[in-house]
Design an enzyme around this catalytic site. Structure first.
Site, mmCIF file in Angstrom:
data_model
loop_
_atom_site.group_PDB
_atom_site.id
_atom_site.type_symbol
_atom_site.label_atom_id
_atom_site.label_comp_id
_atom_site.label_asym_id
_atom_site.label_seq_id
_atom_site.Cartn_x
_atom_site.Cartn_y
_atom_site.Cartn_z
ATOM 1 N N PRO A 166 40.538 -26.820 -33.537
ATOM 2 C CA PRO A 166 41.065 -26.713 -34.906
ATOM 3 C C PRO A 166 42.023 -25.547 -35.062
ATOM 4 O O PRO A 166 41.740 -24.431 -34.602
ATOM 5 C CB PRO A 166 39.797 -26.512 -35.745
ATOM 6 C CG PRO A 166 38.736 -27.220 -34.959
ATOM 7 C CD PRO A 166 39.080 -26.967 -33.509
ATOM 8 N N CYS A 167 43.169 -25.805 -35.711
ATOM 9 C CA CYS A 167 44.258 -24.819 -35.719
ATOM 10 C C CYS A 167 44.530 -24.222 -37.091
ATOM 11 O O CYS A 167 45.442 -23.413 -37.236
ATOM 12 C CB CYS A 167 45.544 -25.478 -35.211
ATOM 13 S SG CYS A 167 46.154 -26.826 -36.266
ATOM 14 N N GLN A 168 43.744 -24.579 -38.120
ATOM 15 C CA GLN A 168 44.089 -24.114 -39.465
ATOM 16 C C GLN A 168 44.156 -22.599 -39.586
ATOM 17 O O GLN A 168 44.929 -22.059 -40.370
ATOM 18 C CB GLN A 168 43.075 -24.658 -40.491
ATOM 19 C CG GLN A 168 43.149 -26.154 -40.690
ATOM 20 C CD GLN A 168 42.201 -26.914 -39.770
ATOM 21 O OE1 GLN A 168 41.893 -26.447 -38.671
ATOM 22 N NE2 GLN A 168 41.744 -28.063 -40.207
ATOM 23 N N PHE A 185 45.285 -20.495 -37.547
ATOM 24 C CA PHE A 185 46.473 -19.911 -36.923
ATOM 25 C C PHE A 185 47.749 -20.474 -37.538
ATOM 26 O O PHE A 185 48.850 -20.044 -37.233
ATOM 27 C CB PHE A 185 46.494 -20.200 -35.419
ATOM 28 C CG PHE A 185 45.184 -19.936 -34.742
ATOM 29 C CD1 PHE A 185 44.579 -18.701 -34.828
ATOM 30 C CD2 PHE A 185 44.550 -20.935 -34.031
ATOM 31 C CE1 PHE A 185 43.365 -18.452 -34.202
ATOM 32 C CE2 PHE A 185 43.339 -20.701 -33.395
ATOM 33 C CZ PHE A 185 42.747 -19.452 -33.491
#
Length: 318
Positions: free
Chosen positions: A74-76, A78
């Site tokens: 999950p990248c939220q 960054f």
């Protein structure tokens, strides 16, 4: 081709790209039921619902004996669209991905994330885990519009090869980049039946109306209608609202290069938009998979100073 496990798979953009390039996908793992339902509708191999933050779940993955692990944690936390908080459990999942790889020791791993992860403490910690486990690392930021995707979408890829030098995959990742971005028209022709469309901006300091004769902006997990009070931006490609509309969720999946026969069984619109917006574009995944395949087939070794030159060239592109 290598037997592959896809972690944090979402609806399967990364899986489909690697499958198209000839890799055997053993199974995929996610913990969000809407993504799992979508994945199940499109693939015949296993899709497992697991919380990968739990230690005992690594044992379950070991039964597949993967030769390659791919995934986009999950990248939220960054993302430029998010609050950029590295102190959350979602950021921890990037480190967890590294720990799983270090435990299972596949020959190769591929980790995908947003471009700005390359300046985070989380990435530095993850890379230390990989390096301590014997992986040579190749990292690159790719613009999807130069990789067969009609969308400006910059993504970070970290590729590790067990007991290999750093940077060895970089020449294969950069040698087939297109000379110019791919436009929506070049990819879809007149399939959208419009020439201009609305994509809601993060702020009204940015334009919101785009032409099919350019690559689309990044497909996000939200898709809002045209406000009745919208004030045109100087860079909007049209001011005739009679011929401008918001793209449908399925049309946005085409910009993510999902094939037209890909099934999205969800009825909840917000879940559908989020699944599509969070996905790895299929053609971007396929581009990376083909680069890895080319490296494996040719096994070319390039001297260290040549790699450094290629890295410098790559950074200058972006």
């Amino acid at each position: 081709m290598l037997r592959t496990l896809d972690l944090f798979s979402g609806c399967g953009g990364l899986s489909l790209g690697f499958q198209n390039a000839g890799f055997e996908i053993l199974a995929a793992v996610d913990n969000w039921l809407p993504a799992i339902k979508t994945y199940q509708a499109n693939f015949s191999h296993d899709i497992i619902q697991l919380d990968l933050s739990e230690e005992n779940n690594i044992e379950k993955l070991s039964t597949y004996h993967p030769e390659m692990i791919i995934g986009g944690p999950p990248c939220q936390d960054f993302s430029s669209a998010g609050k950029r908080n590295e102190e959350t459990s979602r950021a921890d999942l990037t480190v967890k991905f590294a720990e799983i790889v270090a435990t299972l020791k596949p020959k190769i791993f591929v980790m995908e994330n947003v471009a700005r992860i390359n300046v985070t403490h989380t990435l530095r910690k993850s890379k230390a885990i990989f390096q301590h486990s014997g992986y040579g690392l190749s990292e690159v930021i790719l613009n999807a519009s130069l990789c067969g995707v009609p969308q400006i979408r910059k993504r970070f890829f970290l590729i590790g090869l067990l007991h290999e030098q750093d940077h060895v995959v970089i020449p294969y990742l950069t040698q087939h980049l297109a000379e110019k971005p791919l436009s929506v028209f070049e990819y879809l022709g007149h399939d959208l039946e419009i020439e201009h469309y609305y994509r809601h901006p993060r702020s009204y300091a940015r334009r919101a109306i785009f032409s099919i004769y350019e690559p689309s902006p990044t497909v996000r997990g939200v898709n809002r209608p045209i406000p009745k009070t919208y004030q045109f931006h100087e860079n909007d490609t049209s001011t005739d609202l009679r011929n401008i509309r918001v793209l449908t969720a399925i049309e946005r999946s085409y910009l993510q290069t999902f094939p037209k026969n890909f099934i999205f069984p969800l009825k909840n619109k917000s879940e559908l938009e989020q699944i599509i917006g969070n996905a790895v574009p299929v053609k971007l995944a396929e581009y990376v998979a083909n680069a890895i395949s080319s490296y494996l087939q040719h096994g070319q070794r390039i001297k260290k100073n040549t790699y450094q030159n290629l890295i410098t060239q790559q950074l200058s592109i972006f």
